[in-house]
Design an enzyme around this catalytic site. Structure first.
Site, mmCIF file in Angstrom:
data_model
loop_
_atom_site.group_PDB
_atom_site.id
_atom_site.type_symbol
_atom_site.label_atom_id
_atom_site.label_comp_id
_atom_site.label_asym_id
_atom_site.label_seq_id
_atom_site.Cartn_x
_atom_site.Cartn_y
_atom_site.Cartn_z
ATOM 1 N N GLY A 64 1.311 -0.944 -0.175
ATOM 2 C CA GLY A 64 -0.143 -0.295 -0.011
ATOM 3 C C GLY A 64 0.889 1.611 0.193
ATOM 4 O O GLY A 64 2.017 1.952 -0.073
ATOM 5 N N LEU A 67 4.584 4.384 3.600
ATOM 6 C CA LEU A 67 3.970 5.207 5.099
ATOM 7 C C LEU A 67 5.363 6.645 4.860
ATOM 8 O O LEU A 67 5.194 7.674 5.871
ATOM 9 C CB LEU A 67 3.973 4.806 5.959
ATOM 10 C CG LEU A 67 2.452 3.430 6.019
ATOM 11 C CD1 LEU A 67 2.611 3.046 7.169
ATOM 12 C CD2 LEU A 67 1.050 4.599 5.817
ATOM 13 N N HIS A 88 -6.644 6.762 -7.825
ATOM 14 C CA HIS A 88 -8.076 6.949 -8.054
ATOM 15 C C HIS A 88 -7.847 6.782 -9.737
ATOM 16 O O HIS A 88 -8.899 5.876 -10.772
ATOM 17 C CB HIS A 88 -8.728 8.373 -8.054
ATOM 18 C CG HIS A 88 -10.007 8.111 -6.278
ATOM 19 N ND1 HIS A 88 -10.365 9.128 -6.805
ATOM 20 C CD2 HIS A 88 -9.073 7.668 -5.129
ATOM 21 C CE1 HIS A 88 -10.638 8.993 -5.329
ATOM 22 N NE2 HIS A 88 -9.704 7.879 -4.350
ATOM 23 N N ASP A 143 -10.080 2.871 1.297
ATOM 24 C CA ASP A 143 -9.726 3.371 -0.226
ATOM 25 C C ASP A 143 -8.967 3.262 -0.906
ATOM 26 O O ASP A 143 -9.457 1.660 -0.793
ATOM 27 C CB ASP A 143 -9.120 5.396 0.677
ATOM 28 C CG ASP A 143 -7.508 4.891 0.903
ATOM 29 O OD1 ASP A 143 -6.995 3.680 0.001
ATOM 30 O OD2 ASP A 143 -7.151 5.787 1.206
HETATM 31 O O1 T3D Z 1 -2.655 9.693 0.866
HETATM 32 C C1 T3D Z 1 -3.236 8.966 0.610
HETATM 33 O O2 T3D Z 1 -3.006 8.375 -0.526
HETATM 34 C C2 T3D Z 1 -3.730 7.928 1.657
HETATM 35 C C3 T3D Z 1 -4.122 6.663 1.081
HETATM 36 C C4 T3D Z 1 -3.674 5.503 1.792
HETATM 37 C C5 T3D Z 1 -3.544 4.271 1.334
HETATM 38 C C6 T3D Z 1 -2.976 3.202 1.800
HETATM 39 O O3 T3D Z 1 -2.471 2.272 1.671
HETATM 40 S S1 T3D Z 1 -2.597 3.365 4.243
HETATM 41 C C7 T3D Z 1 -1.786 1.640 4.404
HETATM 42 C C8 T3D Z 1 -0.441 2.002 3.985
HETATM 43 N N1 T3D Z 1 -0.518 0.209 4.712
HETATM 44 C C9 T3D Z 1 -0.010 0.096 5.336
HETATM 45 O O4 T3D Z 1 0.270 0.375 6.877
HETATM 46 C C10 T3D Z 1 0.869 -1.747 5.956
HETATM 47 C C11 T3D Z 1 2.259 -1.459 6.399
HETATM 48 N N2 T3D Z 1 3.022 -2.031 6.799
HETATM 49 C C12 T3D Z 1 2.540 -3.208 7.032
HETATM 50 O O5 T3D Z 1 1.743 -3.466 8.034
HETATM 51 C C13 T3D Z 1 3.815 -4.672 7.635
HETATM 52 O O6 T3D Z 1 5.176 -4.307 6.457
HETATM 53 C C14 T3D Z 1 3.099 -5.886 6.084
HETATM 54 C C15 T3D Z 1 1.541 -6.603 7.291
HETATM 55 C C16 T3D Z 1 1.842 -5.198 5.709
HETATM 56 C C17 T3D Z 1 4.095 -7.019 5.712
HETATM 57 O O7 T3D Z 1 4.558 -7.108 7.304
HETATM 58 P P1 T3D Z 1 6.022 -8.056 7.330
HETATM 59 O O8 T3D Z 1 6.753 -8.129 9.012
HETATM 60 O O9 T3D Z 1 5.829 -9.139 6.168
HETATM 61 O O10 T3D Z 1 7.404 -6.667 6.898
HETATM 62 P P2 T3D Z 1 7.798 -5.970 6.969
HETATM 63 O O11 T3D Z 1 9.055 -6.577 7.913
HETATM 64 O O12 T3D Z 1 7.028 -4.931 8.125
HETATM 65 O O13 T3D Z 1 8.300 -5.208 6.053
HETATM 66 C C18 T3D Z 1 10.062 -5.397 5.053
HETATM 67 C C19 T3D Z 1 9.942 -4.267 4.926
HETATM 68 O O14 T3D Z 1 8.925 -3.274 3.926
HETATM 69 C C20 T3D Z 1 10.159 -3.086 6.245
HETATM 70 O O15 T3D Z 1 11.333 -2.565 6.024
HETATM 71 P P3 T3D Z 1 12.643 -2.850 6.657
HETATM 72 O O16 T3D Z 1 12.881 -2.704 8.458
HETATM 73 O O17 T3D Z 1 13.038 -4.258 6.589
HETATM 74 O O18 T3D Z 1 14.052 -1.613 6.325
HETATM 75 C C21 T3D Z 1 9.107 -1.909 5.615
HETATM 76 O O19 T3D Z 1 9.299 -1.169 6.797
HETATM 77 C C22 T3D Z 1 8.668 -1.773 4.171
HETATM 78 N N3 T3D Z 1 7.654 -1.010 4.791
HETATM 79 C C23 T3D Z 1 6.183 -2.389 4.609
HETATM 80 N N4 T3D Z 1 5.028 -2.292 3.892
HETATM 81 C C24 T3D Z 1 5.732 -0.397 3.980
HETATM 82 C C25 T3D Z 1 7.181 -0.142 4.309
HETATM 83 N N5 T3D Z 1 7.886 0.677 3.984
HETATM 84 C C26 T3D Z 1 6.262 2.299 3.921
HETATM 85 N N6 T3D Z 1 5.512 2.238 3.812
HETATM 86 C C27 T3D Z 1 4.342 0.632 3.835
HETATM 87 N N7 T3D Z 1 3.661 0.739 3.492
#
Ligand code: T3D
Length: 261
Positions: A64, A67, A88, A143
């Site tokens: 997604g 962040l 969109h 969204d």
């Molecule tokens: O302005 C607008 O348009 C608003 C729109 C919003 C739309 C959205 O999508 S809001 C939702 C955003 N997404 C999230 O909140 C999900 C965030 N990620 C997670 O919760 C977890 O990463 C997962 C559940 C998806 C996967 O977990 P896991 O344990 O398999 O992996 P991880 O270790 O968390 O992630 C691996 C790496 O990817 C990690 O980086 P690192 O520590 O190895 O350097 C993590 O920080 C990075 N990462 C994962 N998701 C995101 C991300 N970095 C930035 N943004 C992310 N969404």
């Protein structure tokens, strides 16, 4: 085509778009939203392309919105405008593209990544894939089309559950809920997706495109309106080369050779 955040390749009637920021599980930054939208546009314009595969590099489909970009954001930046000008356009581009899109869901599809996965016409998931409406974890509402797609695909109760719990829905439950068309062993995903894409690209793709239009528009119509719209679109399909070829092939007891025209 040279992109920074995605890979695009096209051969033999099938274009493949690969979200390519694997270190962040293919989180969308603005560049990736724009490039993915552009790649779908290019696939739509390219007459040699008759089916599109969308997948992710590495172990995620897409996590997604990036962040990291959220954090550095000015207070004055409007999320609503960001959605309107970004996700969109991408979702509309996918849904209005009159060619079948096969989502090869190789890993987690979270937040807007889930919305993008839902905009594909067919979803083949690897057994390690999962779906997650991550939004409520960060105090947002779903969204990127998820409020529209999900209740229609899996029903309100399950969609609402996904929204408020933000729990992962693993591939086997996604299949049970009708969120995906099939679940396959991870190592076989590329091969099985390619076979699906081949089958679709060799089919009457003009009719597939019109089917996509009829079904997507039909959701918001009364039965009378939908019947009328079907008749209108069938008029178009009925004048196609593929319709003539399909009938001739049936009568001549041979395989049809569809051209998508
Ligand atoms: O302005 C607008 O348009 C608003 C729109 C919003 C739309 C959205 O999508 S809001 C939702 C955003 N997404 C999230 O909140 C999900 C965030 N990620 C997670 O919760 C977890 O990463 C997962 C559940 C998806 C996967 O977990 P896991 O344990 O398999 O992996 P991880 O270790 O968390 O992630 C691996 C790496 O990817 C990690 O980086 P690192 O520590 O190895 O350097 C993590 O920080 C990075 N990462 C994962 N998701 C995101 C991300 N970095 C930035 N943004 C992310 N969404």
């Amino acid at each position: 085509m040279a992109y920074e955040t995605i890979l695009y390749e096209s051969s033999d009637g099938v274009a493949t778009i690969t979200l390519n920021r694997p270190a962040k599980l293919n989180a969308f930054n603005d560049k990736m939203i724009g490039e993915t939208t552009d790649a779908f546009k290019a696939a739509g314009r390219d007459e040699t392309v008759r089916c599109i595969i969308l997948t992710g590099a590495g172990r995620g489909f897409s996590s997604g919105q990036d962040l990291g970009d959220f954090q550095g954001r000015e207070e004055s930046v409007s999320i609503g405008e960001h959605l309107r000008h970004g996700y969109h356009r991408l979702i509309r581009q996918m849904v209005s593209l009159e060619k079948p899109i096969v989502g090869a869901i190789n890993g987690i599809a979270a937040g807007a990544g889930c919305g993008v996965a839902l905009a594909a016409d067919i979803r083949i998931a690897s057994d390690s894939a999962s779906f997650m409406l991550a939004f409520s974890r960060i105090g947002l509402i779903p969204d990127s089309g998820t409020n529209w797609f999900l209740p229609r695909i899996i029903g309100y109760a399950r969609a609402f559950e996904m929204a408020v719990t933000a729990d992962r829905v693993p591939a086997d439950r996604a299949l049970e809920w009708g969120l995906v068309n099939s679940v396959v062993p991870a190592e076989q995903l590329p091969e099985i997706t390619a076979a699906w894409a081949r089958r679709l690209a060799d089919g009457p793709t003009l009719a597939y495109g019109l089917t996509k239009r009829a079904m997507n528009r039909g959701w918001g119509m009364s039965l009378d309106e939908a019947l009328e719209y079907e008749a209108y679109l069938q008029e178009v399909a009925g004048r196609s080369q593929d319709n003539r070829e399909g009938i001739a092939a049936f009568l001549e007891k041979r395989e049809a050779r569809f051209s998508g025209s």
